[in-house]
Design a protein around this motif. Structure first.
Motif, short mmCIF file in Angstrom:
data_model
loop_
_atom_site.label_atom_id
_atom_site.label_comp_id
_atom_site.label_asym_id
_atom_site.label_seq_id
_atom_site.Cartn_x
_atom_site.Cartn_y
_atom_site.Cartn_z
N ALA A 1 51.09 42.18 10.26
CA ALA A 1 52.16 42.74 9.83
C ALA A 1 53.19 42.13 9.81
O ALA A 1 53.32 40.66 9.66
CB ALA A 1 52.91 43.84 10.73
N PRO A 2 53.88 42.58 8.58
CA PRO A 2 55.21 41.43 8.26
C PRO A 2 55.41 40.63 9.16
O PRO A 2 56.38 41.06 9.69
CB PRO A 2 56.05 42.76 7.21
N ASP A 3 56.60 39.64 8.54
CA ASP A 3 57.71 38.83 9.72
C ASP A 3 58.18 39.95 10.25
O ASP A 3 58.89 39.58 9.09
CB ASP A 3 57.59 37.19 9.20
N TYR A 4 58.75 39.62 11.01
CA TYR A 4 60.49 40.08 10.97
C TYR A 4 61.66 39.06 11.53
O TYR A 4 61.21 38.26 11.75
CB TYR A 4 60.63 40.29 12.74
N LYS A 5 61.99 38.83 9.80
CA LYS A 5 63.53 38.17 9.94
C LYS A 5 64.80 38.38 10.84
O LYS A 5 65.47 39.77 9.96
CB LYS A 5 63.68 37.86 8.64
N TYR A 6 65.43 37.80 11.17
CA TYR A 6 66.75 38.18 11.64
C TYR A 6 67.95 38.36 11.17
O TYR A 6 67.87 37.28 9.70
CB TYR A 6 66.82 37.03 13.43
N HIS A 7 69.30 38.74 10.97
CA HIS A 7 70.22 38.88 10.05
C HIS A 7 70.38 37.33 9.78
O HIS A 7 70.94 37.57 11.81
CB HIS A 7 70.81 39.90 10.38
N THR A 8 71.53 36.92 9.32
CA THR A 8 72.11 35.41 9.67
C THR A 8 73.27 35.50 9.35
O THR A 8 73.32 34.23 8.63
CB THR A 8 70.53 34.44 9.12
N THR A 9 73.75 36.06 8.28
CA THR A 9 75.42 36.61 7.71
C THR A 9 76.50 35.98 8.47
O THR A 9 78.01 36.47 8.57
CB THR A 9 75.28 37.16 6.89
N GLY A 10 76.25 35.89 9.80
CA GLY A 10 77.30 36.04 11.26
C GLY A 10 77.39 37.37 11.78
O GLY A 10 76.58 37.72 11.59
N GLY A 11 78.34 37.36 12.45
CA GLY A 11 78.42 38.30 13.23
C GLY A 11 77.58 39.02 14.55
O GLY A 11 76.90 37.91 14.80
N MET A 12 77.66 40.04 14.76
CA MET A 12 76.49 40.39 15.64
C MET A 12 75.26 39.96 16.23
O MET A 12 74.50 39.52 16.96
CB MET A 12 76.51 41.77 16.93
N GLY A 13 74.46 40.19 14.50
CA GLY A 13 73.29 39.92 14.74
C GLY A 13 72.72 38.73 14.34
O GLY A 13 71.36 38.15 14.04
N MET A 14 73.84 37.93 14.73
CA MET A 14 73.36 36.31 14.15
C MET A 14 72.72 35.56 14.85
O MET A 14 72.19 35.71 15.94
CB MET A 14 74.94 35.87 14.17
N SER A 15 71.91 35.04 14.16
CA SER A 15 70.44 34.53 14.97
C SER A 15 71.01 33.18 15.56
O SER A 15 72.12 32.78 15.33
CB SER A 15 69.69 34.23 13.72
#
Length: 171
Positions: free
Chosen positions: A156-170
């Protein structure tokens, strides 16, 4: 010389005692000036309606309800993260690494770590939360299964975390 030393030994504590009492009598500082109205932000929290889960006890408040107990069909996220995921053939296919919430607070995806050893070389794959079957075992632990194979998750494709800030920041 001795008298000078004796005099300073007596005078120093007396001066300190008098000096500290003078400081204690200072007036309190004036209150800070309020910022101009344009800079003040007056906010009132928006009322939110909280609906308790079926079977959960609740107390009513002005803005909704507070849950007072976890019901038998609810799961704590801290207990799911780290839990092994098995397929229908009872083979371990990975471990839950993360729960991804949508803007409404609902679990949208589950990130599963596949392969690797002690987290090294592990691949992250996201699946829909709806694809998981979660059952409570007799000991109270979660048993997580899904209809897949380890190979399907590894491909399956790799999952990438959202990294531009905010609550989803890795991390």
């Amino acid at each position: 010389m001795k008298s000078k030393l004796l005099m300073s030994a007596i005078a120093m504590p007396a001066a300190l005692a008098l000096g500290t009492s003078a400081f204690a009598q200072d007036a309190t500082p004036p209150p800070a000036a309020e910022p101009p109205a344009a800079e003040r932000m007056e906010t009132t929290p928006a009322p939110t309606a909280v609906t308790p889960a079926p079977g959960a006890a609740a107390e009513t408040t002005a803005t909704g309800a507070f849950a007072t107990a976890q019901s038998a069909d609810e799961w704590r996220s801290s207990r799911l993260v780290g839990t092994a995921v098995y397929n229908e053939a009872n083979e371990r296919v990975g471990d839950i690494s993360e729960l991804v919430l949508d803007a409404n607070g609902q679990i949208e995806h589950v990130v599963i770590g596949v392969g690797g050893f002690l987290g090294i070389g592990e691949k992250l794959v996201a699946v829909s939360f709806k694809d998981l079957n979660i059952a409570r075992e007799e000991n109270g632990n979660a048993r997580v299964t899904m209809n897949t194979t380890k190979e399907a998750l590894q491909n399956a494709p790799d999952y990438k975390y959202h990294t531009t800030g905010g609550m989803g920041m890795s991390d």
